[in-house]
Design an enzyme around this catalytic site. Sequence first.
Site, short mmCIF file in Angstrom:
data_model
loop_
_atom_site.label_atom_id
_atom_site.label_comp_id
_atom_site.label_asym_id
_atom_site.label_seq_id
_atom_site.Cartn_x
_atom_site.Cartn_y
_atom_site.Cartn_z
CE LYS A 103 -12.02 23.95 -11.48
NZ LYS A 103 -13.06 24.52 -10.61
NE ARG A 140 -17.15 21.12 -13.25
CZ ARG A 140 -17.16 22.44 -13.02
NH1 ARG A 140 -17.04 23.30 -14.02
NH2 ARG A 140 -17.29 22.90 -11.82
NE ARG A 193 -20.82 23.97 -7.37
CZ ARG A 193 -20.62 25.11 -6.71
NH1 ARG A 193 -21.48 25.54 -5.83
NH2 ARG A 193 -19.55 25.82 -6.97
P1 AMP Z 1 -18.29 26.49 -12.21
O1 AMP Z 1 -18.56 27.95 -12.42
O2 AMP Z 1 -17.08 26.00 -12.90
O3 AMP Z 1 -18.31 26.13 -10.74
O4 AMP Z 1 -19.54 25.71 -12.86
C1 AMP Z 1 -20.86 25.93 -12.41
C2 AMP Z 1 -21.78 24.83 -12.91
O5 AMP Z 1 -21.82 24.83 -14.35
C3 AMP Z 1 -21.38 23.41 -12.53
O6 AMP Z 1 -21.79 23.04 -11.22
C4 AMP Z 1 -22.12 22.62 -13.61
O7 AMP Z 1 -23.50 22.56 -13.35
C5 AMP Z 1 -21.92 23.51 -14.83
N1 AMP Z 1 -20.66 23.17 -15.55
C6 AMP Z 1 -19.54 23.93 -15.64
N2 AMP Z 1 -18.60 23.32 -16.38
C7 AMP Z 1 -19.14 22.13 -16.76
C8 AMP Z 1 -18.67 21.04 -17.52
N3 AMP Z 1 -17.43 21.01 -18.05
N4 AMP Z 1 -19.52 19.99 -17.72
C9 AMP Z 1 -20.76 19.99 -17.22
N5 AMP Z 1 -21.28 20.98 -16.47
C10 AMP Z 1 -20.47 22.05 -16.24
#
Ligand code: AMP
Length: 187
Positions: A13, A88, A144
């Site tokens: 995504k 999320r 995750r």
């Molecule tokens: P991503 O780059 O989208 O995979 O996000 C990396 C990490 O950032 C996630 O595993 C969470 O620890 C944190 N994170 C990202 N988006 C959110 C969100 N909407 N709510 C809470 N934690 C988030």
Amino acid sequence: MIMIFLGPPGSGKGTQAKSLAGQLGVPHISLGDLLRDEVKRGTEIGQQAKAHMAAGHLVPDELTIELAEKRISQSDCQKGFIFDGFPRSAAQADALDKMFAEKKLTLDRVVYFNVSEEETVKRLLLRAGIEGRADDNAAAIRTRFEVYERSTRPLIEHYSKMGKLLEIDAARSIEAIGRDLAEIGRN
Ligand code: AMP
């Protein structure tokens, strides 16, 4: 055009959000990128978020909701934006519904990237070798996924009930998915 891209870690995504946002001329808002930037700059939010992120847990809702609200209030978001990785959790989705109502904004579509865990784990381990992200190790990846299943997957029903959900088969090539999304972005 206001869109949300929803899907498990490694569903592609982020790559697709960046590309479609470029085509539509709207910002791509990745909460993960915003949080990693806070961590890098050592801000208060970054300090609070760091350990949660490294372990693969969600960062507390109040922090992500505040970051998201600040970001969409910036002037470059007037023509729309694509949220990648937000909301999320149910609390984030409810806060976002309220934000949109208060700001008189209309959510156009939520795109759900449907792909098996087996395929995405393969992609994440490959990315680990390329990008060296702190949370792309086997233990954090497992967490995750658990977090996704428990907290994020229920949002599919939330947006389906609102009549906003579009599902795409995200097991296909980047190009094939990109063509579908370009079509969605035109309508
Ligand atoms: P991503 O780059 O989208 O995979 O996000 C990396 C990490 O950032 C996630 O595993 C969470 O620890 C944190 N994170 C990202 N988006 C959110 C969100 N909407 N709510 C809470 N934690 C988030």
